[in-house]
Design a protein around this motif. Structure first.
Motif, PDB file in Angstrom:
ATOM      1  N   HIS A  22       0.824  -1.219   0.000  1.00 36.25           N
ATOM      2  CA  HIS A  22       0.000   0.000   0.000  1.00 36.25           C
ATOM      3  C   HIS A  22       0.857   1.267   0.000  1.00 36.25           C
ATOM      4  O   HIS A  22       0.372   2.345  -0.345  1.00 36.25           O
ATOM      5  CB  HIS A  22      -0.936   0.022   1.203  1.00 36.25           C
ATOM      6  N   LEU A  23       2.103   1.148   0.397  1.00 34.05           N
ATOM      7  CA  LEU A  23       2.987   2.310   0.469  1.00 34.05           C
ATOM      8  C   LEU A  23       3.988   2.351  -0.677  1.00 34.05           C
ATOM      9  O   LEU A  23       4.868   3.217  -0.698  1.00 34.05           O
ATOM     10  CB  LEU A  23       3.735   2.305   1.803  1.00 34.05           C
ATOM     11  N   ALA A  24       3.862   1.456  -1.634  1.00 37.31           N
ATOM     12  CA  ALA A  24       4.853   1.334  -2.715  1.00 37.31           C
ATOM     13  C   ALA A  24       5.046   2.633  -3.488  1.00 37.31           C
ATOM     14  O   ALA A  24       6.157   2.930  -3.926  1.00 37.31           O
ATOM     15  CB  ALA A  24       4.451   0.212  -3.659  1.00 37.31           C
ATOM     16  N   ASP A  25       4.001   3.414  -3.643  1.00 36.30           N
ATOM     17  CA  ASP A  25       4.083   4.647  -4.422  1.00 36.30           C
ATOM     18  C   ASP A  25       4.003   5.899  -3.555  1.00 36.30           C
ATOM     19  O   ASP A  25       3.689   6.976  -4.048  1.00 36.30           O
ATOM     20  CB  ASP A  25       2.977   4.672  -5.478  1.00 36.30           C
ATOM     21  N   TYR A  26       4.276   5.764  -2.286  1.00 35.76           N
ATOM     22  CA  TYR A  26       4.215   6.890  -1.359  1.00 35.76           C
ATOM     23  C   TYR A  26       5.533   7.653  -1.412  1.00 35.76           C
ATOM     24  O   TYR A  26       6.578   7.143  -1.012  1.00 35.76           O
ATOM     25  CB  TYR A  26       3.920   6.385   0.046  1.00 35.76           C
ATOM     26  N   HIS A  27       5.486   8.864  -1.904  1.00 31.71           N
ATOM     27  CA  HIS A  27       6.703   9.634  -2.168  1.00 31.71           C
ATOM     28  C   HIS A  27       7.527   9.968  -0.923  1.00 31.71           C
ATOM     29  O   HIS A  27       8.725  10.198  -1.007  1.00 31.71           O
ATOM     30  CB  HIS A  27       6.364  10.911  -2.943  1.00 31.71           C
ATOM     31  N   LEU A  28       6.896   9.997   0.221  1.00 33.11           N
ATOM     32  CA  LEU A  28       7.635  10.379   1.422  1.00 33.11           C
ATOM     33  C   LEU A  28       8.553   9.274   1.949  1.00 33.11           C
ATOM     34  O   LEU A  28       9.493   9.563   2.696  1.00 33.11           O
ATOM     35  CB  LEU A  28       6.684  10.848   2.511  1.00 33.11           C
ATOM     36  N   ARG A  33      14.102   8.161   3.376  1.00 32.92           N
ATOM     37  CA  ARG A  33      15.318   7.362   3.205  1.00 32.92           C
ATOM     38  C   ARG A  33      16.474   8.266   2.747  1.00 32.92           C
ATOM     39  O   ARG A  33      17.594   8.163   3.250  1.00 32.92           O
ATOM     40  CB  ARG A  33      15.073   6.244   2.196  1.00 32.92           C
ATOM     41  N   ALA A  34      16.204   9.157   1.828  1.00 34.29           N
ATOM     42  CA  ALA A  34      17.240  10.075   1.351  1.00 34.29           C
ATOM     43  C   ALA A  34      17.731  10.959   2.478  1.00 34.29           C
ATOM     44  O   ALA A  34      18.935  11.184   2.631  1.00 34.29           O
ATOM     45  CB  ALA A  34      16.700  10.917   0.202  1.00 34.29           C
ATOM     46  N   ASP A  35      16.801  11.455   3.273  1.00 31.61           N
ATOM     47  CA  ASP A  35      17.182  12.338   4.369  1.00 31.61           C
ATOM     48  C   ASP A  35      18.083  11.616   5.373  1.00 31.61           C
ATOM     49  O   ASP A  35      19.058  12.180   5.852  1.00 31.61           O
ATOM     50  CB  ASP A  35      15.934  12.872   5.058  1.00 31.61           C
ATOM     51  N   LEU A  36      17.789  10.363   5.657  1.00 31.44           N
ATOM     52  CA  LEU A  36      18.602   9.603   6.601  1.00 31.44           C
ATOM     53  C   LEU A  36      19.953   9.209   6.013  1.00 31.44           C
ATOM     54  O   LEU A  36      20.919   9.042   6.731  1.00 31.44           O
ATOM     55  CB  LEU A  36      17.852   8.359   7.070  1.00 31.44           C
ATOM     56  N   ARG A  37      20.037   9.065   4.707  1.00 27.72           N
ATOM     57  CA  ARG A  37      21.292   8.701   4.060  1.00 27.72           C
ATOM     58  C   ARG A  37      22.169   9.921   3.790  1.00 27.72           C
ATOM     59  O   ARG A  37      23.363   9.790   3.576  1.00 27.72           O
ATOM     60  CB  ARG A  37      21.029   7.987   2.738  1.00 27.72           C
ATOM     61  N   ARG A  38      21.553  11.084   3.768  1.00 26.42           N
ATOM     62  CA  ARG A  38      22.253  12.297   3.350  1.00 26.42           C
ATOM     63  C   ARG A  38      23.467  12.579   4.204  1.00 26.42           C
ATOM     64  O   ARG A  38      24.529  12.842   3.673  1.00 26.42           O
ATOM     65  CB  ARG A  38      21.291  13.472   3.359  1.00 26.42           C
ATOM     66  N   GLY A  39      23.370  12.549   5.500  1.00 30.15           N
ATOM     67  CA  GLY A  39      24.442  12.836   6.443  1.00 30.15           C
ATOM     68  C   GLY A  39      25.853  12.872   5.870  1.00 30.15           C
ATOM     69  O   GLY A  39      26.688  12.061   6.235  1.00 30.15           O
ATOM     70  N   GLY A  40      26.119  13.784   4.980  1.00 32.40           N
ATOM     71  CA  GLY A  40      27.450  13.913   4.412  1.00 32.40           C
ATOM     72  C   GLY A  40      27.683  13.062   3.174  1.00 32.40           C
ATOM     73  O   GLY A  40      28.742  13.099   2.584  1.00 32.40           O
ATOM     74  N   ARG A  41      26.688  12.289   2.782  1.00 33.70           N
ATOM     75  CA  ARG A  41      26.841  11.402   1.626  1.00 33.70           C
ATOM     76  C   ARG A  41      25.722  11.681   0.626  1.00 33.70           C
ATOM     77  O   ARG A  41      24.853  10.854   0.406  1.00 33.70           O
ATOM     78  CB  ARG A  41      26.785   9.948   2.070  1.00 33.70           C
ATOM     79  N   PHE A  42      25.748  12.846   0.030  1.00 28.18           N
ATOM     80  CA  PHE A  42      24.680  13.234  -0.877  1.00 28.18           C
ATOM     81  C   PHE A  42      24.538  12.252  -2.039  1.00 28.18           C
ATOM     82  O   PHE A  42      23.438  11.968  -2.483  1.00 28.18           O
ATOM     83  CB  PHE A  42      24.883  14.648  -1.411  1.00 28.18           C
ATOM     84  N   ALA A  43      25.646  11.706  -2.518  1.00 27.92           N
ATOM     85  CA  ALA A  43      25.576  10.759  -3.642  1.00 27.92           C
ATOM     86  C   ALA A  43      24.746   9.538  -3.275  1.00 27.92           C
ATOM     87  O   ALA A  43      24.045   8.980  -4.131  1.00 27.92           O
ATOM     88  CB  ALA A  43      26.979  10.347  -4.073  1.00 27.92           C
ATOM     89  N   ASP A  44      24.787   9.106  -2.023  1.00 26.74           N
ATOM     90  CA  ASP A  44      23.973   7.974  -1.584  1.00 26.74           C
ATOM     91  C   ASP A  44      22.493   8.345  -1.506  1.00 26.74           C
ATOM     92  O   ASP A  44      21.623   7.498  -1.691  1.00 26.74           O
ATOM     93  CB  ASP A  44      24.420   7.484  -0.202  1.00 26.74           C
ATOM     94  N   ALA A  45      22.218   9.596  -1.209  1.00 30.00           N
ATOM     95  CA  ALA A  45      20.844  10.049  -1.040  1.00 30.00           C
ATOM     96  C   ALA A  45      20.173  10.389  -2.366  1.00 30.00           C
ATOM     97  O   ALA A  45      18.953  10.276  -2.502  1.00 30.00           O
ATOM     98  CB  ALA A  45      20.810  11.274  -0.133  1.00 30.00           C
ATOM     99  N   LEU A  46      20.952  10.799  -3.352  1.00 25.50           N
ATOM    100  CA  LEU A  46      20.399  11.307  -4.603  1.00 25.50           C
ATOM    101  C   LEU A  46      19.384  10.386  -5.273  1.00 25.50           C
ATOM    102  O   LEU A  46      18.299  10.835  -5.645  1.00 25.50           O
ATOM    103  CB  LEU A  46      21.523  11.680  -5.574  1.00 25.50           C
TER     104      LEU A  46
END
Length: 62
Positions: A22-28, A33-46
Motif C-alpha cells: 500500500h505504500l509502494a508509491d508513497y513519495h515520502l 530514506r534520502a534524508d537519513l542517508r544524506r548525512g554527508g553522503r549526498f551521492a547515496d541520497a540522490l
C-alpha cells in the motif's frame, strides 16, 4: 527512531515499511530514506530524492 537510535535504526524501519504494498508509491518513503542517508553522503541520497520526485503527484509535493 533515527533521532533516538541513529540513522541505521531509522533505515531499518523504512525497510519494513517498504515491504507494504500500500505504500509502494508513497513519495515520502524515499524522501525519508534520502534524508537519513544524506548525512554527508549526498551521492547515496540522490537516487532516493529522485525517486521521491518521480512519485510526487503535484508541484507542491515536489
Amino acid at each position: 527512531m533515527a533521532l533516538a537510535e541513529g540513522s541505521e535504526a531509522g533505515l531499518e524501519l523504512l525497510d519494513i515499511l517498504d515491504r507494504n504494498a500500500h505504500l509502494a508509491d508513497y513519495h515520502l518513503l524515499p524522501a525519508a530514506r534520502a534524508d537519513l542517508r544524506r548525512g554527508g553522503r549526498f551521492a547515496d541520497a540522490l537516487p532516493h530524492y529522485l525517486r521521491a520526485l518521480e512519485l510526487a503527484s503535484s508541484d507542491p509535493e515536489r
